[in-house]
Scaffold this active site. Structure first.
Site, mmCIF file in Angstrom:
data_model
loop_
_atom_site.group_PDB
_atom_site.id
_atom_site.type_symbol
_atom_site.label_atom_id
_atom_site.label_comp_id
_atom_site.label_asym_id
_atom_site.label_seq_id
_atom_site.Cartn_x
_atom_site.Cartn_y
_atom_site.Cartn_z
ATOM 1 N N HIS A 1 -9.445 7.362 4.357
ATOM 2 C CA HIS A 1 -9.026 6.361 5.335
ATOM 3 C C HIS A 1 -7.508 6.441 5.463
ATOM 4 O O HIS A 1 -6.796 6.571 4.466
ATOM 5 C CB HIS A 1 -9.468 4.976 4.860
ATOM 6 C CG HIS A 1 -8.801 3.876 5.596
ATOM 7 N ND1 HIS A 1 -8.760 3.840 6.970
ATOM 8 C CD2 HIS A 1 -8.131 2.789 5.157
ATOM 9 C CE1 HIS A 1 -8.094 2.772 7.342
ATOM 10 N NE2 HIS A 1 -7.699 2.108 6.262
ATOM 11 N N ASN B 1 -2.961 2.983 11.270
ATOM 12 C CA ASN B 1 -4.217 2.644 10.600
ATOM 13 C C ASN B 1 -5.180 2.092 11.650
ATOM 14 O O ASN B 1 -5.003 0.980 12.137
ATOM 15 C CB ASN B 1 -3.916 1.596 9.518
ATOM 16 C CG ASN B 1 -5.163 1.071 8.830
ATOM 17 O OD1 ASN B 1 -6.288 1.296 9.282
ATOM 18 N ND2 ASN B 1 -4.966 0.358 7.735
ATOM 19 N N CYS C 1 -11.971 -1.211 6.704
ATOM 20 C CA CYS C 1 -11.586 0.211 6.543
ATOM 21 C C CYS C 1 -12.710 1.077 6.010
ATOM 22 O O CYS C 1 -12.653 2.298 6.122
ATOM 23 C CB CYS C 1 -10.390 0.320 5.611
ATOM 24 S SG CYS C 1 -9.000 -0.561 6.266
HETATM 25 N N1 ACO Z 1 10.101 -3.409 8.432
HETATM 26 C C1 ACO Z 1 11.144 -3.627 7.596
HETATM 27 N N2 ACO Z 1 11.018 -4.294 6.436
HETATM 28 C C2 ACO Z 1 9.792 -4.741 6.096
HETATM 29 C C3 ACO Z 1 8.669 -4.551 6.922
HETATM 30 C C4 ACO Z 1 8.856 -3.853 8.132
HETATM 31 N N3 ACO Z 1 7.851 -3.608 8.980
HETATM 32 N N4 ACO Z 1 7.579 -5.105 6.318
HETATM 33 C C5 ACO Z 1 8.006 -5.626 5.170
HETATM 34 N N5 ACO Z 1 9.349 -5.419 5.025
HETATM 35 C C6 ACO Z 1 10.215 -5.822 3.930
HETATM 36 C C7 ACO Z 1 9.666 -6.972 3.142
HETATM 37 O O1 ACO Z 1 10.030 -8.214 3.717
HETATM 38 C C8 ACO Z 1 10.325 -6.768 1.786
HETATM 39 O O2 ACO Z 1 11.645 -7.262 1.835
HETATM 40 P P1 ACO Z 1 12.297 -8.001 0.552
HETATM 41 O O3 ACO Z 1 12.304 -6.943 -0.532
HETATM 42 O O4 ACO Z 1 13.646 -8.369 1.052
HETATM 43 O O5 ACO Z 1 11.391 -9.138 0.235
HETATM 44 C C9 ACO Z 1 10.402 -5.253 1.655
HETATM 45 O O6 ACO Z 1 10.290 -4.743 2.985
HETATM 46 C C10 ACO Z 1 9.314 -4.664 0.792
HETATM 47 O O7 ACO Z 1 8.056 -5.196 1.204
HETATM 48 P P2 ACO Z 1 6.716 -4.777 0.497
HETATM 49 O O8 ACO Z 1 5.588 -5.510 1.167
HETATM 50 O O9 ACO Z 1 6.842 -4.904 -0.970
HETATM 51 O O10 ACO Z 1 6.665 -3.222 0.887
HETATM 52 P P3 ACO Z 1 5.685 -2.105 0.404
HETATM 53 O O11 ACO Z 1 6.458 -0.977 -0.123
HETATM 54 O O12 ACO Z 1 4.573 -2.654 -0.447
HETATM 55 O O13 ACO Z 1 5.028 -1.615 1.770
HETATM 56 C C11 ACO Z 1 2.959 -1.766 2.967
HETATM 57 C C12 ACO Z 1 4.236 -2.482 2.542
HETATM 58 C C13 ACO Z 1 3.341 -0.590 3.837
HETATM 59 C C14 ACO Z 1 2.121 -2.732 3.782
HETATM 60 C C15 ACO Z 1 2.199 -1.254 1.703
HETATM 61 O O14 ACO Z 1 2.145 -2.256 0.736
HETATM 62 C C16 ACO Z 1 0.809 -0.784 1.985
HETATM 63 O O15 ACO Z 1 0.583 0.137 2.759
HETATM 64 N N6 ACO Z 1 -0.212 -1.359 1.327
HETATM 65 C C17 ACO Z 1 -1.586 -0.971 1.458
HETATM 66 C C18 ACO Z 1 -2.135 -1.328 2.793
HETATM 67 C C19 ACO Z 1 -3.613 -0.992 2.849
HETATM 68 O O16 ACO Z 1 -4.069 0.007 2.332
HETATM 69 N N7 ACO Z 1 -4.402 -1.859 3.450
HETATM 70 C C20 ACO Z 1 -5.806 -1.664 3.430
HETATM 71 C C21 ACO Z 1 -6.289 -1.038 4.621
HETATM 72 S S1 ACO Z 1 -6.195 -2.059 6.014
HETATM 73 C C22 ACO Z 1 -7.755 -2.806 6.192
HETATM 74 O O17 ACO Z 1 -8.577 -2.823 5.344
HETATM 75 C C23 ACO Z 1 -7.965 -3.546 7.437
#
Ligand code: ACO
Length: 336
Positions: free
Chosen positions: A261, A291, A115
């Site tokens: 980003h 993303n 990223c």
């Molecule tokens: N649809 C429905 N439910 C989902 C999905 C989905 N696509 N994905 C996960 N869930 C569920 C999980 O299983 C979990 O269920 P549970 O509570 O029953 O266990 C629940 O939703 C919550 O999951 P979390 O992973 O805790 O959700 P969060 O609010 O953290 O959101 C996300 C996830 C969107 C990925 C977030 O954490 C995020 O954006 N993080 C940062 C990502 C980022 O910046 N990455 C770096 C850049 S990418 C790069 O460098 C290549």
């Protein structure tokens, strides 16, 4: 003084638009979950049958950027290609792009900083230019994520966020005593957090690098501790923004537009809140592209220029955090 000026930009996304509703055909997810947690409504993916690599997307974006700069490919002294999804394990996508541009001797350098690939690319292009090693640099950020995603429910946390796309900028050596061009670059990395976002295979540390068992276990798909990345992003982004401003000797108010980003709308809203920035000073287009990793910042930059949000005299800050983890900021001012 020798400085680096952006002479042209371009972007390209493949035509296949995949909405959140489309994703529900393959995995247990919903439009509501994706929009609420990330801000994403749709993304563009290359054709499902394959055949389109990241250098193909990069080529389309590069052609536009070169045309806007008024350059021919033969004018380039260096190509920098930032991607985490190279066409091949090796050689680098920069070499493939150079070939597609009809170049046979121009140096080409790949950057694997995910990223922050565009930020590392800008800093590298600027260093090449200011040290006299290059006068005209083409910097490309491009990704084809879609062919490497687990689109079953097992991979839904990662699969819903990534989009394919490419963007390019042309940077040129210019003589100027004004405070313009690339004003400051701050880059960081902390490899102790590598496992927070990574793809295990194929890997040179495994012999063989990939096996039937690894494929069955989905080791070739990216895995992410989203919460941990999120936590680091909301801390590091305001910090590195301050560092870049201090390096350039500018106040926060000097920045007309922040282009973070596009990883998650909530991360960028958290960044704006931490610095008490008005909504219109932070650019978002994650709703439409998802993303696109190394492409995300230049894609947003090109779009903001096209919409007239920024232009001559504007000061822009590019910043981001991603896999590695790596993070950074680059401050750029358009000539007036
Ligand atoms: N649809 C429905 N439910 C989902 C999905 C989905 N696509 N994905 C996960 N869930 C569920 C999980 O299983 C979990 O269920 P549970 O509570 O029953 O266990 C629940 O939703 C919550 O999951 P979390 O992973 O805790 O959700 P969060 O609010 O953290 O959101 C996300 C996830 C969107 C990925 C977030 O954490 C995020 O954006 N993080 C940062 C990502 C980022 O910046 N990455 C770096 C850049 S990418 C790069 O460098 C290549």
């Amino acid at each position: 003084m020798e400085i680096s000026i952006i002479k042209g930009t371009g972007r390209y996304v493949p035509p296949r638009c995949v909405t959140n509703h489309d994703l529900t055909r393959w995995m247990d997810t919903s439009d509501e979950w994706i929009v609420q947690r990330t801000g994403i409504e749709q993304r563009y993916w290359v054709p499902e049958e394959g055949g389109v690599g990241v250098s193909d997307l990069g080529l389309e974006a590069s052609k536009i950027a070169l045309e806007r700069a008024g350059w021919r490919a033969q004018d380039l002294d260096l190509i920098i290609f930032a991607t985490l999804s190279p066409d091949l394990f090796f050689p680098g996508s920069g070499c493939l792009l150079a070939d597609k541009l009809g170049l046979t001797t121009t140096p080409a350098l790949d950057i694997r900083q995910q990223c922050t690939g565009f930020l590392y690319g800008m800093a590298t292009a600027d260093a090449y230019i200011r040290s006299g090693m290059a006068k005209r640099v083409l910097l490309v950020g491009a990704e084809v994520h879609s062919t490497g995603l687990d689109v079953s429910t097992r991979g839904r946390d990662v699969a819903v966020i990534f989009g394919d796309g490419a963007a390019a900028v042309c940077l040129e050596l210019t003589e100027s005593d004004a405070q313009e061009g690339v004003l400051a670059s701050c880059l960081h990395a902390d490899g102790s957090l590598a496992e927070s976002l990574m793809t295990y295979a194929p890997a040179s540390r495994d012999n063989p690098r990939i096996s039937e068992k690894m494929l069955q276990e989905g080791k070739h798909y990216p895995v992410m501790d989203g919460r941990n990345i999120f936590k680091h992003a909301v801390r590091r982004l305001p910090e590195v923004a301050g560092e870049a401003l201090e390096k350039a000797g500018l106040p926060l108010s000097a920045v007309d537009l922040f282009i973070p980003h596009q990883a998650n709308m909530r991360i960028n809203q958290g960044f704006a809140k931490a610095l008490d920035l008005p909504e219109e000073k932070v650019y978002h287009n994650i709703q439409r592209y998802g993303n696109t990793t190394a492409a995300s910042i230049p894609l947003a930059f090109d779009e903001a220029i096209e919409k007239g949000v920024i232009g001559p005299g504007s000061t822009v800050m590019f910043l981001g955090l991603g896999a590695g983890v790596t993070w950074g900021a680059v401050l750029y001012r358009f000539p007036a």
